[in-house]
Scaffold this motif. Structure first.
Motif, PDB file in Angstrom:
ATOM      1  N   GLY A 202       0.814  -1.206   0.000  1.00 49.29           N
ATOM      2  CA  GLY A 202       0.000   0.000   0.000  1.00 49.29           C
ATOM      3  C   GLY A 202       0.842   1.248   0.000  1.00 49.29           C
ATOM      4  O   GLY A 202       2.081   1.208   0.042  1.00 49.29           O
ATOM      5  N   THR A 203       0.166   2.392  -0.017  1.00 45.92           N
ATOM      6  CA  THR A 203       0.850   3.685  -0.075  1.00 45.92           C
ATOM      7  C   THR A 203       0.478   4.534   1.136  1.00 45.92           C
ATOM      8  O   THR A 203       1.138   4.474   2.158  1.00 45.92           O
ATOM      9  N   THR A 204      -0.580   5.315   1.031  1.00 45.25           N
ATOM     10  CA  THR A 204      -0.933   6.222   2.118  1.00 45.25           C
ATOM     11  C   THR A 204      -1.615   5.535   3.295  1.00 45.25           C
ATOM     12  O   THR A 204      -1.598   6.045   4.403  1.00 45.25           O
ATOM     13  N   MET A 205      -2.228   4.376   3.058  1.00 43.91           N
ATOM     14  CA  MET A 205      -2.857   3.605   4.126  1.00 43.91           C
ATOM     15  C   MET A 205      -2.325   2.176   4.050  1.00 43.91           C
ATOM     16  O   MET A 205      -3.023   1.253   3.620  1.00 43.91           O
ATOM     17  N   PRO A 206      -1.085   1.960   4.458  1.00 44.29           N
ATOM     18  CA  PRO A 206      -0.437   0.657   4.248  1.00 44.29           C
ATOM     19  C   PRO A 206      -0.993  -0.451   5.133  1.00 44.29           C
ATOM     20  O   PRO A 206      -1.668  -0.208   6.129  1.00 44.29           O
ATOM     21  N   VAL A 207      -0.653  -1.666   4.749  1.00 45.13           N
ATOM     22  CA  VAL A 207      -1.033  -2.869   5.484  1.00 45.13           C
ATOM     23  C   VAL A 207       0.234  -3.662   5.788  1.00 45.13           C
ATOM     24  O   VAL A 207       1.080  -3.865   4.910  1.00 45.13           O
ATOM     25  N   LEU A 208       0.368  -4.092   7.041  1.00 43.01           N
ATOM     26  CA  LEU A 208       1.454  -4.963   7.450  1.00 43.01           C
ATOM     27  C   LEU A 208       0.964  -6.396   7.442  1.00 43.01           C
ATOM     28  O   LEU A 208      -0.032  -6.718   8.083  1.00 43.01           O
ATOM     29  N   GLU A 209       1.668  -7.258   6.714  1.00 44.57           N
ATOM     30  CA  GLU A 209       1.331  -8.677   6.670  1.00 44.57           C
ATOM     31  C   GLU A 209       2.530  -9.475   7.180  1.00 44.57           C
ATOM     32  O   GLU A 209       3.631  -9.364   6.639  1.00 44.57           O
ATOM     33  N   VAL A 210       2.328 -10.258   8.225  1.00 47.28           N
ATOM     34  CA  VAL A 210       3.395 -11.047   8.829  1.00 47.28           C
ATOM     35  C   VAL A 210       3.062 -12.525   8.666  1.00 47.28           C
ATOM     36  O   VAL A 210       2.003 -12.981   9.097  1.00 47.28           O
TER      37      VAL A 210
END
Length: 237
Positions: A7-15
């Motif tokens: 993402g860009t301005t509203m990113p998502v962290l996936e672990v």
């Protein structure tokens, strides 16, 4: 354990976790995850393996949750994702026992189980938007990986020994825990966020600091005029 930020301005962290690995995070912040994850909520998580209720209480005083959730994947492994709460960025940081860091309260997203989350710095600053509560930083210590969300665009400065920088407290997002930070009120300049005087943090080098261009308080102040007014209604019996 592998992570990716999309993402860009509203990113998502996936672990992505392999069998036997564990991830710690605020319980209600998860966005989506693989089926059959095992979730357990307790005050002992986020204490670097030494915790109990008192560790959770110290963490809560630092603006975090009293209870944190441990995510354990199924036998085949899986992933868990967290979405940013404000426009900005999510950063992965490596925490070393000799170099703990401080993040502005509300920035912590998740961490490996060896990370200890506690109060790093508290300062009462006037009234204004903060209602006298001031600013609070959380301290991330131990050995492992943590992910934090920072608001807006990020500017980094490397301060040399003897060098200092004045920073509005809400823009000071991430810094080494051993940096000296002092707060002072500058009279003659009215600050609508903190009251009648402008309050600044003076950060002393050496060390690197991360500054965020957006603050939650300024974002709230910007959208407040566009929110519908609250009205109370009552019905007659």
């Amino acid at each position: 354990m592998q992570s990716r930020i999309t993402g860009t301005t509203m990113p998502v962290l996936e672990v992505t976790l392999a069998p036997g690995e564990r991830l710690i995070a605020e319980g209600g912040d998860v966005a989506w995850l693989t089926a059959d994850f095992s979730l357990e909520t307790s005050t002992r998580f986020g204490s670097g393996g030494r915790g109990g209720f008192m560790s959770g209480l110290k963490r809560a005083l630092g603006g975090g949750g009293l209870f944190l959730t441990e995510y354990t994947p199924p036998r085949s492994g899986g992933f868990v994702a967290f979405a940013a709460q404000l426009p900005g960025t999510i950063r992965e940081i490596t925490v070393d026992p000799a170099a703990p860091v401080m993040v502005l309260s509300g920035s912590y997203v998740a961490s490996t189980s060896e990370i200890e989350i506690s109060v790093g710095l508290q300062k009462k600053i006037g009234a204004g938007v903060f209602g006298g509560a001031g600013v609070v930083f959380q301290k991330l210590a131990g050995h492992g990986t943590a992910w934090v969300q920072l608001a807006g665009e990020i500017t980094e400065y490397d301060l040399a020994a003897g060098q200092s920088l004045w920073v509005h407290p809400g823009h000071l997002a991430l810094l080494p825990a051993d940096l000296r930070v002092e707060f002072a009120s500058i009279r003659g300049v009215k600050n609508k966020l903190f009251g009648e005087s402008l309050v600044m943090a003076e950060v002393h080098g050496p060390g690197r600091i991360w500054l965020q261009s957006m603050t939650p308080a300024k974002l709230a102040a910007a959208i407040q005029p566009y929110l519908p007014e609250r009205t109370s209604s009552s019905s007659d019996d």
